[in-house]
Write an enzyme that holds these catalytic residues in place. Structure first.
Site, mmCIF file in Angstrom:
data_model
loop_
_atom_site.group_PDB
_atom_site.id
_atom_site.type_symbol
_atom_site.label_atom_id
_atom_site.label_comp_id
_atom_site.label_asym_id
_atom_site.label_seq_id
_atom_site.Cartn_x
_atom_site.Cartn_y
_atom_site.Cartn_z
ATOM 1 N N ASN A 56 -10.205 -0.272 0.477
ATOM 2 C CA ASN A 56 -8.746 -0.174 0.431
ATOM 3 C C ASN A 56 -8.261 -0.658 -0.942
ATOM 4 O O ASN A 56 -8.324 -1.845 -1.238
ATOM 5 C CB ASN A 56 -8.153 -1.039 1.553
ATOM 6 C CG ASN A 56 -6.635 -0.995 1.611
ATOM 7 O OD1 ASN A 56 -5.985 -0.492 0.702
ATOM 8 N ND2 ASN A 56 -6.078 -1.528 2.685
ATOM 9 N N CYS A 61 0.822 -1.223 0.000
ATOM 10 C CA CYS A 61 0.000 0.000 0.000
ATOM 11 C C CYS A 61 0.853 1.269 0.000
ATOM 12 O O CYS A 61 0.329 2.359 -0.215
ATOM 13 C CB CYS A 61 -0.938 0.005 1.200
ATOM 14 S SG CYS A 61 -2.012 -1.425 1.227
ATOM 15 N N HIS A 76 -3.297 7.038 3.331
ATOM 16 C CA HIS A 76 -3.739 5.763 2.759
ATOM 17 C C HIS A 76 -5.105 5.421 3.345
ATOM 18 O O HIS A 76 -5.342 5.597 4.545
ATOM 19 C CB HIS A 76 -2.721 4.678 3.108
ATOM 20 C CG HIS A 76 -3.143 3.311 2.720
ATOM 21 N ND1 HIS A 76 -3.688 3.024 1.483
ATOM 22 C CD2 HIS A 76 -3.119 2.126 3.404
ATOM 23 C CE1 HIS A 76 -3.965 1.737 1.424
ATOM 24 N NE2 HIS A 76 -3.641 1.176 2.578
HETATM 25 O O1 UT7 Z 1 -3.558 -1.425 3.610
HETATM 26 C C1 UT7 Z 1 -2.502 -2.130 4.171
HETATM 27 C C2 UT7 Z 1 -2.539 -2.026 5.626
HETATM 28 N N1 UT7 Z 1 -3.757 -2.577 6.153
HETATM 29 C C3 UT7 Z 1 -4.325 -2.008 7.173
HETATM 30 O O2 UT7 Z 1 -3.861 -0.965 7.606
HETATM 31 C C4 UT7 Z 1 -5.485 -2.698 7.850
HETATM 32 C C5 UT7 Z 1 -5.329 -2.564 9.341
HETATM 33 N N2 UT7 Z 1 -6.308 -3.294 10.106
HETATM 34 C C6 UT7 Z 1 -7.609 -2.946 10.204
HETATM 35 O O3 UT7 Z 1 -8.066 -2.045 9.546
HETATM 36 C C7 UT7 Z 1 -8.453 -3.697 11.205
HETATM 37 O O4 UT7 Z 1 -7.621 -4.440 12.052
HETATM 38 C C8 UT7 Z 1 -9.531 -4.627 10.576
HETATM 39 C C9 UT7 Z 1 -10.629 -3.790 9.921
HETATM 40 C C10 UT7 Z 1 -8.879 -5.525 9.549
HETATM 41 C C11 UT7 Z 1 -10.181 -5.473 11.635
HETATM 42 O O5 UT7 Z 1 -10.725 -4.649 12.648
HETATM 43 P P1 UT7 Z 1 -10.427 -4.954 14.200
HETATM 44 O O6 UT7 Z 1 -11.179 -3.993 14.978
HETATM 45 O O7 UT7 Z 1 -8.918 -4.964 14.344
HETATM 46 O O8 UT7 Z 1 -11.047 -6.376 14.379
HETATM 47 P P2 UT7 Z 1 -10.363 -7.735 14.858
HETATM 48 O O9 UT7 Z 1 -9.471 -8.251 13.767
HETATM 49 O O10 UT7 Z 1 -9.748 -7.507 16.203
HETATM 50 O O11 UT7 Z 1 -11.617 -8.649 14.992
HETATM 51 C C12 UT7 Z 1 -12.638 -8.345 15.929
HETATM 52 C C13 UT7 Z 1 -13.779 -9.317 15.709
HETATM 53 C C14 UT7 Z 1 -13.323 -10.776 15.594
HETATM 54 O O12 UT7 Z 1 -14.284 -11.577 16.245
HETATM 55 P P3 UT7 Z 1 -13.981 -12.190 17.697
HETATM 56 O O13 UT7 Z 1 -12.748 -13.025 17.519
HETATM 57 O O14 UT7 Z 1 -13.764 -11.004 18.592
HETATM 58 O O15 UT7 Z 1 -15.212 -12.960 17.992
HETATM 59 C C15 UT7 Z 1 -13.388 -11.036 14.113
HETATM 60 O O16 UT7 Z 1 -13.628 -12.381 13.807
HETATM 61 O O17 UT7 Z 1 -14.446 -9.008 14.473
HETATM 62 C C16 UT7 Z 1 -14.581 -10.205 13.706
HETATM 63 N N3 UT7 Z 1 -14.595 -9.866 12.289
HETATM 64 C C17 UT7 Z 1 -15.718 -9.622 11.625
HETATM 65 N N4 UT7 Z 1 -17.013 -9.613 11.987
HETATM 66 C C18 UT7 Z 1 -17.918 -9.314 11.037
HETATM 67 C C19 UT7 Z 1 -13.539 -9.736 11.464
HETATM 68 N N5 UT7 Z 1 -13.970 -9.413 10.241
HETATM 69 C C20 UT7 Z 1 -15.311 -9.342 10.302
HETATM 70 C C21 UT7 Z 1 -16.320 -9.052 9.359
HETATM 71 N N6 UT7 Z 1 -17.611 -9.035 9.782
HETATM 72 N N7 UT7 Z 1 -16.043 -8.741 8.075
#
Ligand code: UT7
Length: 330
Positions: A287, A115, A257
């Site tokens: 993204n 990215c 970004h």
């Molecule tokens: O572009 C290159 C660089 N990339 C980035 O900068 C991305 C950086 N990361 C992020 O933007 C975030 O970490 C995400 C959007 C990818 C995820 O958000 P988060 O608040 O960090 O969520 P998490 O990964 O900690 O997951 C929280 C919960 C999990 O459930 P449990 O384990 O707490 O029960 C996930 O399974 O959210 C769940 N989850 C979803 N639920 C519904 C993950 N994806 C989804 C989804 N829909 N699409």
């Protein structure tokens, strides 16, 4: 040795017509519109048509950028395409784009910095211009990530979209107000395994086993990447501003970004820049990796938000891990 200054002459962009909404994704994986909106800020994203590859998106963005400048197609003397989802492993997408533009007689190469690809490519082009090696560079950020996401993995498939953004970067003439004031690139390969497409290269060539294990798709530990993203985009923006004797108050526009509105807000908060100075279009495109920044700038210029003479801070973060920032008066 710096003989000249570089400037952004113009921008262009292209997004495929097909829209994939959060509601569409609700029907594909176990997710909700509410989760995607509140956790990422995304509402819809674009998906390339079956017959569209990276060079096709890049071509439209490049033509838009060149036509928005006073530079003639034949005056382009360097082409850099930032991408991690090019047409083929080789030849480079930059060479395919060169052919499609009907150009010859200049170097053309791809640059892979995830990215951060557009920031890296602008910095490289800037240095070619500053030494006098070239006068007009075409820099494109393009991704067709819809082809490399695992459409059964809700952790990643809701996040990415397809698009291209391009800039013509030229030698600044005496008296030009526009110029690139500074740039900073950085990387830390120690954390590369947190964001990768593991198979398809020489480490894990394509096989039935790599396909069965979904190793040709994007793997991301979102939470870890999130923390790195805020920290390093802030650190590089801050270092660049300090080296230019500027603060957040001097910036007209921050163009970060577009990976997550929570990352963008945390960055703006740390930089003490109000959100009305931050360009955000993540709700429309998701993204698009190396395309997010030139796409956002092009839209903001065409909407008459960013104007000639404005000071812009571009900052990004991505696979590698890589990060970097560009400070420019448009
Ligand atoms: O572009 C290159 C660089 N990339 C980035 O900068 C991305 C950086 N990361 C992020 O933007 C975030 O970490 C995400 C959007 C990818 C995820 O958000 P988060 O608040 O960090 O969520 P998490 O990964 O900690 O997951 C929280 C919960 C999990 O459930 P449990 O384990 O707490 O029960 C996930 O399974 O959210 C769940 N989850 C979803 N639920 C519904 C993950 N994806 C989804 C989804 N829909 N699409």
């Amino acid at each position: 040795m710096t003989l000249y200054k570089a400037k952004f002459s113009s921008f262009g962009s292209y997004a495929p017509a097909k829209v994939l909404t959060n509601q569409d994704l609700e029907r594909m994986v176990d997710t909700t519109d509410e989760w995607i909106r509140t956790r990422t800020g995304m509402v819809e994203r674009r998906i390339a048509a079956d017959d569209e590859a990276a060079s096709d998106l890049a071509y439209h963005a490049a033509v838009n950028a060149i036509e928005a400048s006073t530079v003639k197609f034949k005056e382009i003397d360097l082409i850099i395409v930032a991408t991690i989802s090019g047409d083929h492993a080789f030849p480079s997408t930059a060479c395919i784009l060169q052919k499609r533009l009907g150009l010859k007689g200049m170097p053309a190469f791809d640059l892979a910095a995830g990215c951060t690809g557009f920031i890296y490519a602008v910095d490289v082009a800037k240095q070619f211009i500053e030494t006098g090696a070239v006068k007009h560079a075409l820099v494109v950020g393009v991704e067709v990530l819809s082809r490399v996401v695992n459409w059964e993995d809700r952790n990643t498939c809701v996040l990415f979209g397809d698009a291209a953004g391009a800039a013509v970067i030229s030698r600044a003439e005496p008296g030009d107000i526009s110029h690139i004031m500074g740039s900073l690139m950085d990387a830390d390969g120690a954390h590369g395994e947190h964001l990768m497409q593991a198979a398809g290269g020489s480490r894990l060539p394509a096989s039935q086993a790599t396909i069965d294990a979904n190793q040709h798709t994007i793997y991301m530990e979102g939470n870890r990447i999130f923390k790195h993203a805020v920290r390093s985009m802030y650190a590089s923006s801050d270092a660049l501003l300090k080296s230019s004797n500027l603060t957040g108050l001097d910036i007209d526009w921050v163009i970060p970004h577009q990976a997550n509105t929570r990352i963008i807000e945390a960055l703006a908060n740390r930089m003490k820049v109000p959100m009305d100075k931050v360009i955000v279009n993540i709700q429309k495109y998701g993204n698009t990796s190396s395309a997010t920044i030139p796409l956002a700038i092009d839209e903001a210029i065409r909407a008459n938000m960013i104007r000639r003479g404005d000071i812009m801070l571009l900052t990004s973060f991505g696979a590698g891990l890589t990060w970097g920032s560009i400070l420019a008066r448009y």
